[in-house]
Structure formats: structure tokens, C-alpha cells
Design a protein around this motif. Structure first.
Motif, PDB file in Angstrom:
ATOM      1  N   UNK A  56       0.816  -1.212   0.000  1.00 19.34           N
ATOM      2  CA  UNK A  56       0.000   0.000   0.000  1.00 19.34           C
ATOM      3  C   UNK A  56       0.854   1.268   0.000  1.00 19.34           C
ATOM      4  N   UNK A  57       2.076   1.188   0.498  1.00 18.08           N
ATOM      5  CA  UNK A  57       2.947   2.361   0.577  1.00 18.08           C
ATOM      6  C   UNK A  57       3.750   2.596  -0.699  1.00 18.08           C
ATOM      7  N   UNK A  58       3.684   1.676  -1.656  1.00 15.76           N
ATOM      8  CA  UNK A  58       4.498   1.829  -2.869  1.00 15.76           C
ATOM      9  C   UNK A  58       3.915   2.886  -3.804  1.00 15.76           C
ATOM     10  N   UNK A  59       4.810   3.499  -4.583  1.00 17.16           N
ATOM     11  CA  UNK A  59       4.377   4.489  -5.572  1.00 17.16           C
ATOM     12  C   UNK A  59       3.527   3.816  -6.649  1.00 17.16           C
ATOM     13  N   UNK A  60       3.874   2.591  -7.004  1.00 17.52           N
ATOM     14  CA  UNK A  60       3.103   1.876  -8.032  1.00 17.52           C
ATOM     15  C   UNK A  60       1.643   1.718  -7.607  1.00 17.52           C
ATOM     16  N   UNK A  61       1.417   1.391  -6.333  1.00 16.68           N
ATOM     17  CA  UNK A  61       0.048   1.234  -5.848  1.00 16.68           C
ATOM     18  C   UNK A  61      -0.688   2.568  -5.886  1.00 16.68           C
ATOM     19  N   UNK A  62      -0.020   3.635  -5.509  1.00 13.87           N
ATOM     20  CA  UNK A  62      -0.694   4.943  -5.491  1.00 13.87           C
ATOM     21  C   UNK A  62      -1.033   5.422  -6.904  1.00 13.87           C
ATOM     22  N   UNK A  63      -0.326   4.897  -7.927  1.00  8.92           N
ATOM     23  CA  UNK A  63      -0.592   5.289  -9.313  1.00  8.92           C
ATOM     24  C   UNK A  63      -1.527   4.310 -10.028  1.00  8.92           C
TER      25      UNK A  63
END
Length: 85
Positions: A56-63
Motif C-alpha cells: 500500500x505504501x508503494x508508488x506503483x500502488x498509489x498510481x
């Protein structure tokens, strides 16, 4: 009706249910071999809370692409109606 029971397989290949069964199994079955309980598996690492938080903390998840709620509800409605045909 499909049923799933958890079993252990001994070194002779005999199957032992981990819980008492209320029926006598017969017929066909699929067998999925799981890693032993005392060894870490990739499944355990993926399903752990810390691994989930890291994802959940990864940039990939936020994008990640987000679905439009109305579009999803319309698609669900359309799929439910297809079953009635």
C-alpha cells in the motif's frame, strides 16, 4: 457440490483429514500440495500484514488506475441481467 477438506499426507502417501468428517469421501478429487507449515512460503509473505502495508505504501500502488463507480455498477447490472437470458 464441491467440498474442501484439509488433510495431511504421510510418507506412505496415505491421506489423513485434519478434522473429523461427517461423511465418507468418495469419487474424484483435485489435490493441491501446500508447503509444509514449518517453512516460509511466498503465499505467507504476500498475505502477511507487513507485506500488505508495504504494498500500500508503494508508488506503483498509489498510481494504480481507479475504476469509475458508476461504470462498475452498470457492468455488474449488465452481467446480472445476462444470467437471466
Amino acid at each position: 457440490m464441491l467440498q474442501t477438506i484439509e488433510v495431511e499426507i504421510d510418507h506412505s502417501g496415505r491421506i489423513h483429514p485434519l478434522e473429523p468428517l461427517s461423511f465418507t469421501p468418495s469419487g474424484r478429487a483435485y489435490l493441491t500440495l501446500l508447503p509444509p507449515l514449518n517453512t516460509p512460503s511466498s503465499l505467507e509473505m504476500v498475505t502477511s500484514g507487513s507485506a500488505s502495508q508495504a504494498l500500500l505504501a508503494t508508488a506503483r500502488f498509489s498510481r494504480r488506475p481507479l475504476a469509475d463507480l458508476n461504470e462498475v455498477q452498470q457492468r455488474i447490472h449488465a452481467l446480472r441481467n445476462e444470467w437471466g437470458d
